[in-house]
Design a protein around this motif. Structure first.
Motif, PDB file in Angstrom:
ATOM      1  N   UNK A 150       3.766 -16.167   8.986  1.00 11.77           N
ATOM      2  CA  UNK A 150       4.528 -16.498   7.779  1.00 11.77           C
ATOM      3  C   UNK A 150       5.289 -15.300   7.213  1.00 11.77           C
ATOM      4  N   UNK A 151       5.257 -14.175   7.916  1.00 14.63           N
ATOM      5  CA  UNK A 151       5.855 -12.947   7.398  1.00 14.63           C
ATOM      6  C   UNK A 151       7.366 -13.082   7.237  1.00 14.63           C
ATOM      7  N   UNK A 152       7.862 -12.663   6.057  1.00 18.93           N
ATOM      8  CA  UNK A 152       9.298 -12.687   5.777  1.00 18.93           C
ATOM      9  C   UNK A 152       9.867 -11.305   5.499  1.00 18.93           C
ATOM     10  N   UNK A 153       9.060 -10.415   4.939  1.00 22.24           N
ATOM     11  CA  UNK A 153       9.511  -9.061   4.621  1.00 22.24           C
ATOM     12  C   UNK A 153       8.508  -8.076   5.187  1.00 22.24           C
ATOM     13  N   UNK A 154       8.988  -7.153   6.021  1.00 20.97           N
ATOM     14  CA  UNK A 154       8.144  -6.129   6.629  1.00 20.97           C
ATOM     15  C   UNK A 154       8.729  -4.759   6.327  1.00 20.97           C
ATOM     16  N   UNK A 155       7.884  -3.861   5.795  1.00 20.71           N
ATOM     17  CA  UNK A 155       8.329  -2.504   5.488  1.00 20.71           C
ATOM     18  C   UNK A 155       7.249  -1.525   5.912  1.00 20.71           C
ATOM     19  N   UNK A 156       7.553  -0.727   6.936  1.00 21.26           N
ATOM     20  CA  UNK A 156       6.675   0.354   7.395  1.00 21.26           C
ATOM     21  C   UNK A 156       7.475   1.648   7.282  1.00 21.26           C
ATOM     22  N   UNK A 157       7.166   2.440   6.274  1.00 22.04           N
ATOM     23  CA  UNK A 157       7.916   3.664   6.013  1.00 22.04           C
ATOM     24  C   UNK A 157       6.970   4.854   6.061  1.00 22.04           C
ATOM     25  N   UNK A 158       7.325   5.821   6.896  1.00 22.79           N
ATOM     26  CA  UNK A 158       6.529   7.033   7.043  1.00 22.79           C
ATOM     27  C   UNK A 158       7.274   8.191   6.381  1.00 22.79           C
ATOM     28  N   UNK A 159       6.550   8.932   5.554  1.00 18.72           N
ATOM     29  CA  UNK A 159       7.160  10.045   4.827  1.00 18.72           C
ATOM     30  C   UNK A 159       7.554  11.158   5.798  1.00 18.72           C
ATOM     31  N   UNK A 160       8.662  11.852   5.463  1.00 20.43           N
ATOM     32  CA  UNK A 160       9.132  12.993   6.238  1.00 20.43           C
ATOM     33  C   UNK A 160       9.405  14.158   5.304  1.00 20.43           C
ATOM     34  N   UNK A 201       0.860  -1.186   0.000  1.00 20.11           N
ATOM     35  CA  UNK A 201       0.000   0.000   0.000  1.00 20.11           C
ATOM     36  C   UNK A 201       0.894   1.233   0.000  1.00 20.11           C
ATOM     37  N   UNK A 202       0.729   2.081  -0.999  1.00 18.41           N
ATOM     38  CA  UNK A 202       1.544   3.287  -1.125  1.00 18.41           C
ATOM     39  C   UNK A 202       0.658   4.523  -1.089  1.00 18.41           C
ATOM     40  N   UNK A 203       1.007   5.464  -0.202  1.00 20.77           N
ATOM     41  CA  UNK A 203       0.300   6.727  -0.110  1.00 20.77           C
ATOM     42  C   UNK A 203      -0.917   6.714   0.774  1.00 20.77           C
ATOM     43  N   UNK A 204      -1.365   5.559   1.221  1.00 21.07           N
ATOM     44  CA  UNK A 204      -2.562   5.484   2.052  1.00 21.07           C
ATOM     45  C   UNK A 204      -2.318   6.166   3.394  1.00 21.07           C
ATOM     46  N   UNK A 205      -3.346   6.799   3.952  1.00 22.90           N
ATOM     47  CA  UNK A 205      -3.231   7.509   5.226  1.00 22.90           C
ATOM     48  C   UNK A 205      -3.882   6.670   6.328  1.00 22.90           C
ATOM     49  N   UNK A 206      -3.096   6.361   7.342  1.00 22.50           N
ATOM     50  CA  UNK A 206      -3.598   5.591   8.487  1.00 22.50           C
ATOM     51  C   UNK A 206      -4.134   6.566   9.520  1.00 22.50           C
ATOM     52  N   UNK A 222       4.139  -4.275   2.971  1.00 17.93           N
ATOM     53  CA  UNK A 222       4.824  -3.005   2.747  1.00 17.93           C
ATOM     54  C   UNK A 222       3.796  -1.886   2.741  1.00 17.93           C
ATOM     55  N   UNK A 223       3.985  -0.923   3.643  1.00 15.72           N
ATOM     56  CA  UNK A 223       3.084   0.222   3.743  1.00 15.72           C
ATOM     57  C   UNK A 223       3.933   1.489   3.764  1.00 15.72           C
ATOM     58  N   UNK A 224       3.724   2.365   2.790  1.00 15.92           N
ATOM     59  CA  UNK A 224       4.394   3.662   2.735  1.00 15.92           C
ATOM     60  C   UNK A 224       3.319   4.724   2.931  1.00 15.92           C
ATOM     61  N   UNK A 225       3.420   5.455   4.010  1.00 17.50           N
ATOM     62  CA  UNK A 225       2.334   6.345   4.385  1.00 17.50           C
ATOM     63  C   UNK A 225       2.854   7.600   5.066  1.00 17.50           C
ATOM     64  N   UNK A 226       1.970   8.550   5.250  1.00 14.88           N
ATOM     65  CA  UNK A 226       2.283   9.747   6.004  1.00 14.88           C
ATOM     66  C   UNK A 226       2.029   9.494   7.492  1.00 14.88           C
ATOM     67  N   UNK A 227       2.764  10.175   8.357  1.00 14.29           N
ATOM     68  CA  UNK A 227       2.512   9.984   9.792  1.00 14.29           C
ATOM     69  C   UNK A 227       1.112  10.457  10.152  1.00 14.29           C
ATOM     70  N   UNK A 228       0.400   9.694  10.961  1.00 13.90           N
ATOM     71  CA  UNK A 228      -0.987  10.043  11.277  1.00 13.90           C
ATOM     72  C   UNK A 228      -1.078  11.211  12.253  1.00 13.90           C
ATOM     73  N   UNK A 229      -2.168  11.918  12.186  1.00 14.55           N
ATOM     74  CA  UNK A 229      -2.446  12.988  13.143  1.00 14.55           C
ATOM     75  C   UNK A 229      -3.292  12.422  14.283  1.00 14.55           C
ATOM     76  N   UNK A 230      -2.657  11.633  15.109  1.00 17.65           N
ATOM     77  CA  UNK A 230      -3.351  10.984  16.222  1.00 17.65           C
ATOM     78  C   UNK A 230      -2.814  11.549  17.517  1.00 17.65           C
ATOM     79  N   UNK A 231      -3.684  12.104  18.347  1.00 18.51           N
ATOM     80  CA  UNK A 231      -3.284  12.625  19.651  1.00 18.51           C
ATOM     81  C   UNK A 231      -3.595  11.571  20.706  1.00 18.51           C
TER      82      UNK A 231
END
Length: 649
Positions: free
Chosen positions: A513-523, A459-464, A484-493
């Motif tokens: 069964x996970x072998x590859x994990x990618x959690x990338x937050x845009x800066x 998932x690319x660009x999705x906002x959590x 793999x999730x590439x997203x913007x940092x959430x506005x969660x207080x």
């Protein structure tokens, strides 16, 4: 003809024994926790020692003084598979040198991938490849931007046995594709993505011409992000023409694929008459009808053959040539019924095919129910597709019932179309990649339709926007091997949570069964550190890291939560559930990227000295780690039983 014979200097023998004693304790394990084979251990030792002896001796005495067509040395006696493994090992460790490449270009090599060391690929290296590696079947020159199209064309003209070629990001142009069509008829897999010297109409050089070459029978074609086309309709016309002219295609990544499927489903080929006239290709309706006629005749032949065979002959036939016969029949049908180019001044080979279909009552003309019946009988062999939009997923499903992998761009207002379209492949879908700029809850229903069978989700660009949606996503895809999730940092207080709140991880979803994990937050470019706006993410991250025993690669970039608590609990084995506590934490982890994360030197030190398979640790941008700390970590890394590279800048 001069030959090179490598010899070991006598004065270096003591050094070899000492190095072997120091590194004899290295014990790497595979994904199942098994010890490596003797051949693998020998390759690791060979890779460590060759730069000090064979490559240095060759570089100092021979490489720039002589031009060798063939080299007699320590590597030409190795089986081709071991040389290929050695090439891959040196490339993955960024240890490949020009001298090593010279020595490893031996005749027995069948697969050569130089994408990881593309800066070493020069015209002289290409000349050596063409001379020494005549039996090459797979070649990857991705990223070799400095190679001219002339050099590429000359090289491919020498490698006539190639079956797989990747020229991503090179100066590949029309001349190179023409060379492929005339000199490399066995090519089945081609990747020319990001080749900006090409245009969509350049791909027409891959299909047959009445004079010249016979074209390629491709099974995989990737040509995304190539040069622009002057007319948008040409892009769609090229996609249709390739799909109809190459029945063997199983993997396609081209611009206009979705629109092409929609147009084939509606059979409104008249809008592309200008394309067929300007490029001198057959009428698309004629090509369509010939393709269907071929499939129908092939189906009839198979039915008659099946009736004539008794049970005993069927069993013998299946045991001896289960795959061969079907492939031969399909290839023969392709040769008899696929794309023909227009040849001015000559009669068309298929000029009467449409009239014959109409007279037999199959089509009922070019309009009405007969046309729909004809269109419904065509199915494409695609199993993987890229370059599709949500609006064309339905048409793709009608033409490609066997599809199991899809990469697409989803507009915010068309998510409902995506969920309905994916339902056509429910239970058989293995991979889904979506570019979506909306919030995660909007796309969750679509992912849930195929989530039970997914092995790969990108998932690319999705906002959590909340914990609930992220956890629901994990629960809907229990069989994931790559996430793999590439997203913007959430506005969660969130209010700060207690560090000893152990019950929070109980009941969290895990992906065993996970072998590859990618959690990338845009800066932002000027931003030095991410805001800690999602502290509760550490519990889900803890569950993913601690409950995935086969995890090999983890990229956690700019995480909006502190990471010390995550890794301390993982390394301590305190995962909150009896099932998780029996799993050895990070046992198979090989690559860990923690760039721009809030992690301390103490935790990084624990990762370095931990007994695991970690070979790369990226601490770039970690503001709590200084250059002095990196020096200390590297000193500790030298004492590991497994070599470790630490990145920091």
């Amino acid at each position: 003809m001069p030959l090179f014979r490598g010899s070991l200097p006598c004065s270096a023998k003591g050094g070899i024994k000492k190095k072997r004693r120091r590194k004899a304790g290295w014990v790497e394990r595979d994904a199942e926790g098994c010890s490596p084979s003797l051949a693998t251990l020998c390759l690791w030792s060979l890779a460590e020692n060759m730069k000090d002896f064979w490559t240095r001796d060759y570089a100092e005495k021979y490489m720039d003084h002589y031009t060798f067509r063939y080299i007699m040395g320590p590597f030409n006696i190795l089986p081709g598979e071991l040389v290929e493994d050695l090439l891959s090992l040196l490339s993955s460790r960024h240890s490949m040198t020009r001298a090593a490449l010279h020595l490893l270009l031996v005749p027995q090599v069948r697969c050569l991938s130089l994408s990881s060391c593309s800066s070493l690929v020069t015209s002289s290296i290409c000349s050596l490849i063409g001379i020494r590696c005549q039996a090459l079947q797979s070649l990857d020159l991705s990223g070799a931007q400095h190679l001219s199209a002339l050099v590429l064309s000359e090289l491919l003209g020498q490698l006539t046995r190639l079956r797989s070629i990747s020229l991503t990001g090179t100066q590949c142009d029309d001349r190179v594709l023409r060379t492929l069509g005339t000199s490399c008829p066995a090519v089945q897999h081609l990747n020319v993505s990001c080749c900006h010297q090409l245009s969509p109409t350049s791909l027409l050089h891959l299909v047959p011409r009445p004079s010249g070459h016979d074209g390629l029978s491709l099974r995989s074609l990737q040509a995304l992000d190539i040069g622009l086309e002057s007319r948008e309709s040409y892009r769609v016309g090229v996609a249709i023409f390739l799909l109809l002219s190459m029945p063997s295609l199983e993997k396609v990544a081209i611009e206009g694929l979705g629109e092409a499927c929609a147009l084939m489903e509606s059979q409104d080929f008249g809008v592309l008459d200008d394309f067929t006239l300007q490029n001198e290709v057959p009428d698309l309706w004629e090509l369509w009808s010939n393709r269907i006629q071929g499939e129908q005749s092939g189906a009839c032949e198979k039915a008659v053959e099946k009736e004539c065979l008794d049970d005993e002959r069927i069993e013998g036939w299946l045991s001896e040539s289960e795959d061969y016969d079907e492939d031969e029949i399909e290839q023969q049908n392709e040769r008899d019924n696929t794309g023909m180019w227009k040849d001015k001044g000559k009669s068309k080979p298929y000029s009467n095919s449409l009239e014959e279909l109409e007279s037999s009552g199959v089509t009922g003309g070019k309009t009405g129910e007969g046309e729909r019946a004809l269109g419904g009988s065509l199915t494409l062999s695609l199993r993987e597709a890229q370059g599709v939009s949500c609006s064309s997923v339905r048409a793709l499903g009608l033409l490609c019932p066997d599809l199991c992998s899809l990469s697409l761009h989803c507009e915010e207002g068309l998510v409902g179309h995506l969920a309905a379209g994916l339902g056509q492949w429910k239970g058989q879908f293995f991979s889904l990649s979506v570019q979506f700029t909306g919030v995660l809850p909007e796309i969750l229903p679509a992912v849930g339709v195929v989530g039970s069978s997914l092995h790969t989700l990108i998932l690319e660009g999705v906002r959590v926007d909340s914990d609930a949606s992220f956890l629901q996503l994990l629960r809907s895809c229990p069989k994931l091997k790559t996430l793999s999730i590439h997203t913007e940092p959430p506005n969660i207080n969130e209010e700060e949570e207690e560090e000893n709140d152990e019950h929070d991880i109980q009941g969290l979803p895990c992906l065993p069964q996970l072998r590859v994990l990618s959690l990338k937050f845009f800066m932002e470019q000027q931003q030095k550190k991410p805001l800690m706006t999602w502290s509760s993410l550490k519990w889900a991250t803890l569950s993913l890291l601690g409950s995935s025993p086969f995890l090999e690669k983890a990229s956690l970039v700019a995480m909006p939560c502190p990471m010390d608590a995550v890794f301390q609990k993982v390394l301590d084995g305190r995962l909150g559930s009896p099932e998780a506590s029996r799993i050895s934490p990070l046992h198979n982890l090989q690559h860990l990227n923690l760039a721009y994360c809030n992690i301390s030197t103490k935790t990084a030190s624990r990762l370095v000295i931990h007994e695991n398979c970690l070979s790369t640790l990226d601490l770039s941008g970690c503001w709590n780690v200084s250059s002095e700390n990196i020096v200390q970590l590297q000193m500790k890394a030298t004492k590991r039983r497994h070599p470790l590279t630490i990145l920091w800048r």
